[in-house]
Design an enzyme around this catalytic site. Structure first.
Site, PDB file in Angstrom:
ATOM      1  N   THR A 189      -5.892  11.846   2.008  1.00  0.00           N
ATOM      2  CA  THR A 189      -5.272  11.638   3.330  1.00  0.00           C
ATOM      3  C   THR A 189      -5.246  12.953   4.068  1.00  0.00           C
ATOM      4  O   THR A 189      -4.838  13.960   3.501  1.00  0.00           O
ATOM      5  CB  THR A 189      -3.819  11.149   3.151  1.00  0.00           C
ATOM      6  OG1 THR A 189      -3.867   9.836   2.655  1.00  0.00           O
ATOM      7  CG2 THR A 189      -3.055  11.173   4.470  1.00  0.00           C
ATOM      8  N   GLY A 243       3.479   7.518  -0.238  1.00  0.00           N
ATOM      9  CA  GLY A 243       4.144   7.337   1.049  1.00  0.00           C
ATOM     10  C   GLY A 243       5.491   6.670   0.968  1.00  0.00           C
ATOM     11  O   GLY A 243       6.404   6.994   1.746  1.00  0.00           O
TER      12      GLY A 243
END
Ligand code: SD4
Length: 329
Positions: A189, A243
């Site tokens: 990411t 996350g």
């Protein structure tokens, strides 16, 4: 010019407020750009190109992460690994120096979700669009609909995963062997934070989320305050990793808040990681989560829960360099 200013100050015998501000401003290390993981090095090159020509931090963080969205990657863009139903869906967010922000989540078939996020910020009264609504907005805004297919690598990873897939989500996900935990090969990411030569900051983040996630799962990356946060008077922060846990603690906003209280960017990131350890206890050793941050002076830092997190820093003193982040476990 500099000499006459110094003589003027000497004559006065003290430094007036307006000159003090100007002097302090000259010690600010800007422009600066920092981004997550090794791919950040390539993304920084593009961001620096924008910043070094006097471009805005906002343009830099958008164009910087577009480089990664174009690359072959496990975890960013349409070539990334799919969810457990074999679909790639993307999350992205962007924020500027005026608290303007935009994000998209669960968005399929669009090559540059970061640019859709920017359009959400600039062209709609909203902050976040998701799923079919985000796709409809993207297409209406002129973004091309890409084929609904997997890259050959992603197809292969998916087929391998399917062989053993026993994915049964339970509330206690850490006890599940098949929960897609963050590990070095499902990471990439890209989150990017930048300050331009005017002292304005911006942040961006773009990801396909966790490989083999449940359909509809959204991580921290498009959540303003978790994945990214900017307060132009203080600093900015961005995160990567599992996350769910960054959402739990509002990671990036928390770090900016810690910097407001006087912590250095590095210690602010460390304190956020300590918070995760405090709430996850023993389970923290199964999680990777990491943050990057800088403050108004251009001082920077990063911290990770586990070994292995790298971030790429570019400023006029360091040039573009990859840094191994300190870690707590
Ligand atoms: C997510 N934070 O969707 C992302 C994953 C990530 O490197 O950062 N991977 O939870």
């Amino acid at each position: 010019m500099m000499n006459s200013r110094r003589k003027f100050i000497n004559k006065l015998g003290f430094v007036p407020f307006f000159l003090k501000t100007a002097a302090n401003n000259s010690t600010v290390i800007k422009p600066i750009v920092i981004s997550t993981w090794d791919a950040g090095i390539r993304a920084n090159v593009k961001a620096w190109e924008v910043l070094s020509k006097g471009g805005s931090a906002l343009d830099a963080v958008e164009q910087g992460v577009m480089v990664t969205e174009n690359e072959k990657s496990c975890c960013v863009g349409l070539q990334a690994n799919p969810d457990r139903d074999g679909k790639v869906t993307l999350d992205a967010s962007i924020m500027d120096h005026h608290f303007n922000c935009g994000s998209v989540a669960f968005l399929p078939r669009i090559k540059h979700p970061i640019s859709v996020a920017r359009q959400v910020m600039e062209k709609t009264p909203h902050v976040m669009l998701v799923g079919s609504g985000a796709l409809q907005f993207a297409v209406q805004s002129g973004f091309k609909l890409e084929p609904d297919t997997l890259s050959p690598e992603a197809q292969q990873h998916y087929e391998t995963w399917l062989k053993e897939s026993l994915y049964k989500p339970t509330p206690n996900i850490e006890n599940q062997t098949n929960y897609p935990k963050v590990s070095p090969n499902n990471h990439d990411t890209i989150a990017m934070i930048a300050m331009d030569s005017f002292g304005n900051m911006a942040a961006s983040c773009t990801t396909s989320g966790m490989a083999f996630k449940m359909s509809g799962r959204v991580g921290d990356s498009p959540i303003i305050g978790a994945g990214i946060y900017v307060d132009n008077n203080i600093g900015c922060a961005a995160g990567t990793g599992q996350g769910e846990d960054s959402i739990r603690i509002g990671g990036s906003q928390r770090i900016v808040h810690y910097m407001e209280q006087g912590l250095s960017p590095k210690l602010a990131c460390k304190k956020a990681i300590e918070k995760i350890i405090a709430i996850k206890k023993e389970q923290a050793k199964n999680i990777q989560l990491a943050y990057i941050a800088f403050n108004k002076k251009g001082e920077y830092g990063g911290y990770a829960l586990q070994k292995g997190f790298t971030f790429a820093l570019y400023n006029k003193h360091t040039a573009n360099k990859l840094i191994d982040a300190p870690f707590l476990i």
